[in-house]
Design a protein around this motif. Structure first.
Motif, PDB file in Angstrom:
ATOM      1  N   ASN A  39      50.482  39.584-117.194  1.00  0.00           N
ATOM      2  CA  ASN A  39      49.557  39.804-116.080  1.00  0.00           C
ATOM      3  C   ASN A  39      48.710  38.550-115.890  1.00  0.00           C
ATOM      4  O   ASN A  39      48.043  38.087-116.824  1.00  0.00           O
ATOM      5  CB  ASN A  39      48.670  41.024-116.329  1.00  0.00           C
ATOM      6  CG  ASN A  39      47.676  41.233-115.212  1.00  0.00           C
ATOM      7  OD1 ASN A  39      46.573  40.691-115.234  1.00  0.00           O
ATOM      8  ND2 ASN A  39      48.079  41.990-114.204  1.00  0.00           N
ATOM      9  N   THR A  41      45.932  37.974-114.039  1.00  0.00           N
ATOM     10  CA  THR A  41      44.480  38.153-114.093  1.00  0.00           C
ATOM     11  C   THR A  41      43.965  38.314-115.522  1.00  0.00           C
ATOM     12  O   THR A  41      42.975  37.701-115.900  1.00  0.00           O
ATOM     13  CB  THR A  41      44.051  39.381-113.268  1.00  0.00           C
ATOM     14  OG1 THR A  41      44.488  39.207-111.924  1.00  0.00           O
ATOM     15  CG2 THR A  41      42.546  39.559-113.268  1.00  0.00           C
ATOM     16  N   LEU A  42      44.634  39.151-116.307  1.00  0.00           N
ATOM     17  CA  LEU A  42      44.178  39.411-117.671  1.00  0.00           C
ATOM     18  C   LEU A  42      44.586  38.294-118.634  1.00  0.00           C
ATOM     19  O   LEU A  42      43.993  38.146-119.697  1.00  0.00           O
ATOM     20  CB  LEU A  42      44.735  40.742-118.179  1.00  0.00           C
ATOM     21  CG  LEU A  42      44.322  41.997-117.408  1.00  0.00           C
ATOM     22  CD1 LEU A  42      45.046  43.216-117.972  1.00  0.00           C
ATOM     23  CD2 LEU A  42      42.815  42.188-117.448  1.00  0.00           C
ATOM     24  N   LYS A  79      50.747  41.101-111.018  1.00  0.00           N
ATOM     25  CA  LYS A  79      49.749  40.655-110.046  1.00  0.00           C
ATOM     26  C   LYS A  79      48.536  41.570-109.863  1.00  0.00           C
ATOM     27  O   LYS A  79      47.626  41.229-109.119  1.00  0.00           O
ATOM     28  CB  LYS A  79      50.417  40.444-108.693  1.00  0.00           C
ATOM     29  CG  LYS A  79      51.484  39.355-108.746  1.00  0.00           C
ATOM     30  CD  LYS A  79      52.155  39.184-107.412  1.00  0.00           C
ATOM     31  CE  LYS A  79      53.208  38.091-107.482  1.00  0.00           C
ATOM     32  NZ  LYS A  79      53.958  37.985-106.219  1.00  0.00           N
ATOM     33  N   ALA A  80      48.511  42.711-110.522  1.00  0.00           N
ATOM     34  CA  ALA A  80      47.360  43.612-110.369  1.00  0.00           C
ATOM     35  C   ALA A  80      46.095  42.935-110.883  1.00  0.00           C
ATOM     36  O   ALA A  80      46.134  42.183-111.850  1.00  0.00           O
ATOM     37  CB  ALA A  80      47.607  44.920-111.126  1.00  0.00           C
ATOM     38  N   THR A  81      44.984  43.230-110.215  1.00  0.00           N
ATOM     39  CA  THR A  81      43.701  42.651-110.618  1.00  0.00           C
ATOM     40  C   THR A  81      42.779  43.743-111.158  1.00  0.00           C
ATOM     41  O   THR A  81      42.830  44.890-110.736  1.00  0.00           O
ATOM     42  CB  THR A  81      43.022  41.927-109.437  1.00  0.00           C
ATOM     43  OG1 THR A  81      42.859  42.852-108.358  1.00  0.00           O
ATOM     44  CG2 THR A  81      43.845  40.736-108.976  1.00  0.00           C
ATOM     45  N   PHE A  82      41.929  43.343-112.065  1.00  0.00           N
ATOM     46  CA  PHE A  82      41.011  44.255-112.755  1.00  0.00           C
ATOM     47  C   PHE A  82      39.984  44.819-111.772  1.00  0.00           C
ATOM     48  O   PHE A  82      39.405  44.088-110.974  1.00  0.00           O
ATOM     49  CB  PHE A  82      40.304  43.500-113.878  1.00  0.00           C
ATOM     50  CG  PHE A  82      39.289  44.324-114.608  1.00  0.00           C
ATOM     51  CD1 PHE A  82      39.679  45.234-115.563  1.00  0.00           C
ATOM     52  CD2 PHE A  82      37.943  44.189-114.310  1.00  0.00           C
ATOM     53  CE1 PHE A  82      38.735  46.006-116.242  1.00  0.00           C
ATOM     54  CE2 PHE A  82      36.996  44.956-114.980  1.00  0.00           C
ATOM     55  CZ  PHE A  82      37.401  45.861-115.942  1.00  0.00           C
ATOM     56  N   VAL A  83      39.747  46.134-111.849  1.00  0.00           N
ATOM     57  CA  VAL A  83      38.749  46.809-111.031  1.00  0.00           C
ATOM     58  C   VAL A  83      37.605  47.339-111.892  1.00  0.00           C
ATOM     59  O   VAL A  83      36.445  47.041-111.649  1.00  0.00           O
ATOM     60  CB  VAL A  83      39.373  47.973-110.217  1.00  0.00           C
ATOM     61  CG1 VAL A  83      38.321  48.752-109.452  1.00  0.00           C
ATOM     62  CG2 VAL A  83      40.451  47.452-109.271  1.00  0.00           C
ATOM     63  N   MET A 104      43.278  48.940-112.564  1.00  0.00           N
ATOM     64  CA  MET A 104      43.642  47.717-111.861  1.00  0.00           C
ATOM     65  C   MET A 104      44.204  48.098-110.497  1.00  0.00           C
ATOM     66  O   MET A 104      44.564  49.254-110.267  1.00  0.00           O
ATOM     67  CB  MET A 104      44.646  46.919-112.697  1.00  0.00           C
ATOM     68  CG  MET A 104      44.078  46.582-114.083  1.00  0.00           C
ATOM     69  SD  MET A 104      45.172  45.605-115.084  1.00  0.00           S
ATOM     70  CE  MET A 104      44.979  44.012-114.295  1.00  0.00           C
ATOM     71  N   ARG A 105      44.259  47.123-109.610  1.00  0.00           N
ATOM     72  CA  ARG A 105      44.731  47.404-108.263  1.00  0.00           C
ATOM     73  C   ARG A 105      45.638  46.274-107.801  1.00  0.00           C
ATOM     74  O   ARG A 105      45.376  45.109-108.064  1.00  0.00           O
ATOM     75  CB  ARG A 105      43.526  47.542-107.334  1.00  0.00           C
ATOM     76  CG  ARG A 105      43.919  47.881-105.963  1.00  0.00           C
ATOM     77  CD  ARG A 105      43.329  49.079-105.288  1.00  0.00           C
ATOM     78  NE  ARG A 105      42.445  49.984-105.939  1.00  0.00           N
ATOM     79  CZ  ARG A 105      42.712  51.286-106.078  1.00  0.00           C
ATOM     80  NH1 ARG A 105      43.841  51.781-105.670  1.00  0.00           N
ATOM     81  NH2 ARG A 105      41.834  52.089-106.598  1.00  0.00           N
ATOM     82  N   TYR A 106      46.702  46.664-107.115  1.00  0.00           N
ATOM     83  CA  TYR A 106      47.572  45.705-106.441  1.00  0.00           C
ATOM     84  C   TYR A 106      47.878  46.297-105.074  1.00  0.00           C
ATOM     85  O   TYR A 106      48.501  47.358-104.983  1.00  0.00           O
ATOM     86  CB  TYR A 106      48.869  45.464-107.228  1.00  0.00           C
ATOM     87  CG  TYR A 106      49.775  44.477-106.550  1.00  0.00           C
ATOM     88  CD1 TYR A 106      49.418  43.134-106.448  1.00  0.00           C
ATOM     89  CD2 TYR A 106      50.962  44.876-105.968  1.00  0.00           C
ATOM     90  CE1 TYR A 106      50.232  42.219-105.806  1.00  0.00           C
ATOM     91  CE2 TYR A 106      51.786  43.967-105.337  1.00  0.00           C
ATOM     92  CZ  TYR A 106      51.415  42.652-105.248  1.00  0.00           C
ATOM     93  OH  TYR A 106      52.221  41.733-104.601  1.00  0.00           O
TER      94      TYR A 106
END
Length: 134
Positions: A39, A41-42, A79-83, A104-106
């Motif tokens: 991932n 983002t992480l 590609k998901a980003t932390f929410v 997370m959200r994509y």
């Protein structure tokens, strides 16, 4: 394949989507024998385990949109980003092995990832497309 996915809400439609999701995961694991995706983002790998498959087919099969989202598994994991971070529910069988859950959200897809208590692995917990209530 997508044209074969039932879009209805009957028990038969949900059962059919459950099987489609299970079949997809079997194919995905054959193509990704290490069962993980990095991932961005992480900056860490997110693992796909038996629990990932179980939780996702149980939840995602309830809607056509969520079932379609599962087919984008690799892209979502990457590609998901932390929410937000949530505590794991200690009294829920599938969550008690996690210290916490990362939401997370994509795009319009929600990815829930658990931080495993025993080895600190990030494990895909569930993929769904939240339904907007009217």
């Amino acid at each position: 394949m997508i044209q074969d996915i039932p879009a209805g809400r009957t028990k038969e439609d949900i059962k059919a989507r459950e099987q489609i999701i299970k079949d997809f995961y079997a194919q995905w694991i054959a193509e990704h024998p290490d069962k993980k995706v990095f991932n961005i983002t992480l900056g860490k790998h997110i693992c796909v385990k038996f629990l990932s498959i179980n939780e996702t087919y149980e939840k995602a099969s309830r809607s056509y949109e969520s079932t379609l989202a599962v087919f984008r598994l690799t892209e979502i994991l990457e590609k998901a980003t932390f929410v937000e971070e949530l505590p794991a529910k200690r009294n829920t069988r599938n969550q008690k092995q996690f210290e916490k859950l990362l939401v997370m959200r994509y795009e319009n897809i929600k990815l829930t990832v658990g931080l495993q208590r025993s080895n600190q692995d990030l494990v895909q917990y569930c993929i769904t497309v939240p339904q907007l209530h009217k």
